[in-house]
Design a protein around this motif. Structure first.
Motif, PDB file in Angstrom:
ATOM      1  N   SER A  51       0.842  -1.197   0.000  1.00  0.00           N
ATOM      2  CA  SER A  51       0.000   0.000   0.000  1.00  0.00           C
ATOM      3  C   SER A  51       0.871   1.238   0.000  1.00  0.00           C
ATOM      4  CB  SER A  51      -0.903   0.026   1.237  1.00  0.00           C
ATOM      5  OG  SER A  51      -1.855  -1.003   1.197  1.00  0.00           O
ATOM      6  N   ALA A  76     -10.111   0.424   1.950  1.00  0.00           N
ATOM      7  CA  ALA A  76      -8.754  -0.136   1.993  1.00  0.00           C
ATOM      8  C   ALA A  76      -8.655  -1.192   3.082  1.00  0.00           C
ATOM      9  CB  ALA A  76      -7.746   0.995   2.225  1.00  0.00           C
ATOM     10  N   LYS A 108      -6.764  -0.626  -6.482  1.00  0.00           N
ATOM     11  CA  LYS A 108      -7.547  -1.493  -5.599  1.00  0.00           C
ATOM     12  C   LYS A 108      -7.550  -2.928  -6.122  1.00  0.00           C
ATOM     13  CE  LYS A 108     -10.583   2.197  -3.892  1.00  0.00           C
ATOM     14  NZ  LYS A 108     -11.980   2.676  -3.755  1.00  0.00           N
TER      15      LYS A 108
END
Length: 209
Positions: A51, A76, A108
């Motif tokens: 991330s 998330a 994503k």
């Protein structure tokens, strides 16, 4: 004297009326340049995750605590879920040599996707450390989860970790322990998708009254 004599005022009511992405860019730039890193984690099923995090913050030196803000679970979920499960994660500074791949980690991906494979980055596992590091990063460190603090007002979470180990080139460490991150090539970010190189201007002496 500031060259910006005639400054336009924007009220929060006006800002709220703007188109969503324009507003998001504007507000995200208000806090200025920020450190940007990749957080590496792994699920209980052994699926690595990456991330992009640009809201990481120093919380204390003794014990050495570092925090970051995780977005709402619906937006998330993977990183915070992995950290909750394994209590282990890594922070990997980004440099210009792999910026495009690092930025792609903001996409994503589904929870069952290995984001190292998806983005062309290389995982590296150090002895007795569960979470993967990014091999391309020249400055990286291991964190262990201490606490996850929910921020109810906007459904985000302050993830607090304790520093466990650091991996870097000793040449960037000054005699007093200062780390020359500009020399290390660590980049900074602004807004949602802007990246810049850091440049040292000077170091000033300890301020006293």
């Amino acid at each position: 004297m500031s060259p910006y004599i005639f400054m336009q005022r924007y009220s929060i009511e006006e800002i709220k009326s703007w188109e969503r992405f324009y507003r998001a860019n504007f507000v995200n730039c208000l806090t200025g340049f920020k450190p940007v890193s990749l957080i590496g984690s792994i699920s209980n099923n052994g699926i690595p995750n990456l991330s992009v995090i640009s809201n990481i913050v120093h919380l204390g030196a003794d014990p050495a605590l570092i925090g970051y803000i995780n977005r709402p679970i619906a937006a998330a979920p993977d990183t915070i879920t992995n950290i909750e499960q394994t209590k282990s994660y890594t922070v990997n500074h980004i440099n210009a040599s792999f910026l495009s791949q690092a930025h792609q980690c903001s996409a994503k991906y589904a929870a069952d996707i290995d984001e190292f494979n998806a983005t062309g980055l290389t995982p590296i596992y150090e002895k007795n450390i569960v979470a993967p590091f990014v091999k391309e990063s020249a400055f990286r460190f291991q964190m262990e989860l201490v606490e996850i603090v929910p921020i109810q007002y906007n459904d985000t979470f302050l993830v607090i970790g304790q520093l466990k180990a650091v991996f870097l080139d000793e040449s960037i460490i000054a005699k007093d322990g200062f780390l020359d991150l500009a020399a290390a090539g660590s980049i900074i970010s602004v807004g949602l998708d802007g990246y810049a190189k850091a440049e040292m201007i000077t170091r000033l002496p300890y301020a006293k009254p």
